[in-house]
Design an enzyme around this catalytic site. Structure first.
Site, short mmCIF file in Angstrom:
data_model
loop_
_atom_site.label_atom_id
_atom_site.label_comp_id
_atom_site.label_asym_id
_atom_site.label_seq_id
_atom_site.Cartn_x
_atom_site.Cartn_y
_atom_site.Cartn_z
N HIS A 53 0.83 -1.21 0.00
CA HIS A 53 0.00 0.00 0.00
C HIS A 53 0.87 1.26 0.00
CE1 HIS A 53 -2.81 -3.10 1.20
NE2 HIS A 53 -3.82 -2.25 1.11
N HIS B 116 2.15 -3.94 9.18
CA HIS B 116 3.52 -3.74 8.72
C HIS B 116 4.35 -3.09 9.81
CE1 HIS B 116 2.66 -4.77 4.51
NE2 HIS B 116 1.55 -4.05 4.64
#
Length: 271
Positions: free
Chosen positions: A193, A235
Site C-alpha cells: 500500500h 507492517h
C-alpha cells in the site's frame, strides 16, 4: 660430600621461613583438600575415566546443534548495529499498532484506519484506471492512463516478488484480507500500500496540473496510507519506509520506459 652437606645445613639455618615463628606459613591450612598426585589412581566407581567413545559422541552432538543455539563469541559491528535497529523497529512498530486488535487502545477507530488503507489498495486503483481508460476519449488522457496502468501492474509484481523472497511477518498476528490475496500482498516487507501510494502520488504530481492545496493533500494521503498500515499492525515502520522508496523507484522506471501515444493506441486497439 661433607662440604656440600654443611653448605645445605647453612642454607637451612639462614632461611627465615625455617624459624619457629614462621613454620605455620609452610603448612597447609586446616580442612584444605590434599593435593592430588598425577600418578595416583582414583579409587571408587565414581572416579572412573570416561569411555573413549564419549568424546566423539559429544562432538557429534555439538555439531548437530542448530545455529540459533550456538553462541557468537565475536559478533561484528555490522551485525550488532543491524540487530539493534531491528529491535528498535519492532518495538516502535508495536507501540504504534494502536488499532491492531479489538483489545487495542484505539480499537474503536480500527474501521476508519482500515478504510484509509483500502484507498491505497491495488484492486480499486487498477479497476478505476481501466474504467477511466474505457471512458476516456482524448489521446493525451489515454496515454497517461495506459502508463499509470503499467505502473500499477509493475508495482503489484514487484511487491509480490520481494515479499515472496523475504517472507517477513508483521509485528502482530493478523491474517491478510481477500483483497490482499488477490494482489498477492500477504507478507509484511515491503508494504504494498505504501509503495503504491508513493508511486501514484508522484505520478499525479508529475503529470497532472494541480493546485498547491491538492498537491499537499496528495502527499498527506500517501503518508496516511503508510501510517494506517502500521497502526493496524500489518507492517513494521521499515516495511512502510521501504515501500515508499520502492514506489519512487517504480515511478522513475516508468518514466524511463514511458509509452508514447502511438504505442498506447496500438495496445488499446489490440485490447
Amino acid at each position: 660430600m661433607p662440604a656440600s652437606q654443611s653448605r645445605a645445613r647453612a642454607r637451612d639455618r639462614s632461611n627465615v621461613l625455617n624459624r619457629a615463628e614462621f613454620l605455620s606459613l609452610n603448612q597447609p591450612p586446616k580442612g584444605a583438600p590434599e593435593p592430588r598426585s598425577s600418578g595416583r589412581k582414583a579409587s571408587g566407581p565414581s572416579m572412573q575415566p570416561p569411555a573413549p567413545g564419549d568424546g566423539a559422541r559429544e562432538r557429534r552432538q555439538s555439531q548437530q546443534l542448530p545455529e540459533e543455539d550456538c553462541m557468537q563469541l565475536n559478533p561484528s559491528f555490522k551485525g550488532i548495529a543491524f540487530n539493534s535497529l531491528l529491535a528498535i523497529d519492532i518495538c516502535m512498530s508495536k507501540r504504534l499498532g494502536v488499532c491492531a486488535g479489538r483489545a487495542a487502545s484505539w480499537a474503536s477507530a480500527r474501521s476508519m484506519v482500515k478504510l484509509i488503507g483500502i484507498t491505497g489498495h491495488g484492486v480499486p486503483w487498477i479497476g478505476g484506471t481501466i474504467l477511466c481508460l474505457v471512458k476516456s476519449s482524448t489521446l493525451a488522457g489515454q496515454e497517461v492512463l495506459m502508463n499509470l496502468l503499467l505502473a500499477l501492474l509493475l508495482d503489484i509484481m514487484t511487491v509480490a516478488g520481494v515479499q515472496k523472497l523475504i517472507k517477513r511477518r508483521g509485528p502482530f498476528e493478523s491474517s491478510p484480507s481477500l483483497l490482499d490475496y488477490l494482489t498477492m500482498d500477504v507478507y509484511a516487507f515491503p508494504a504494498g500500500h505504501a509503495s503504491r501510494a508513493a508511486m501514484v502520488s508522484k505520478f499525479f504530481l508529475s503529470h497532472l496540473v494541480l493546485a498547491v492545496p491538492l498537491r499537499v493533500l496528495l502527499v498527506l494521503w500517501a503518508l496516511c496510507v503508510g501510517l494506517s498500515r502500521v497502526m493496524i499492525g500489518r507492517h513494521h515502520i521499515t516495511d512502510v519506509l521501504s515501500g515508499f522508496a520502492i514506489g519512487y523507484f517504480q515511478f522513475r522506471l516508468v518514466e524511463l520506459v514511458w509509452m508514447s501515444s502511438n504505442t498506447c493506441q496500438m495496445l488499446i486497439s489490440a485490447w
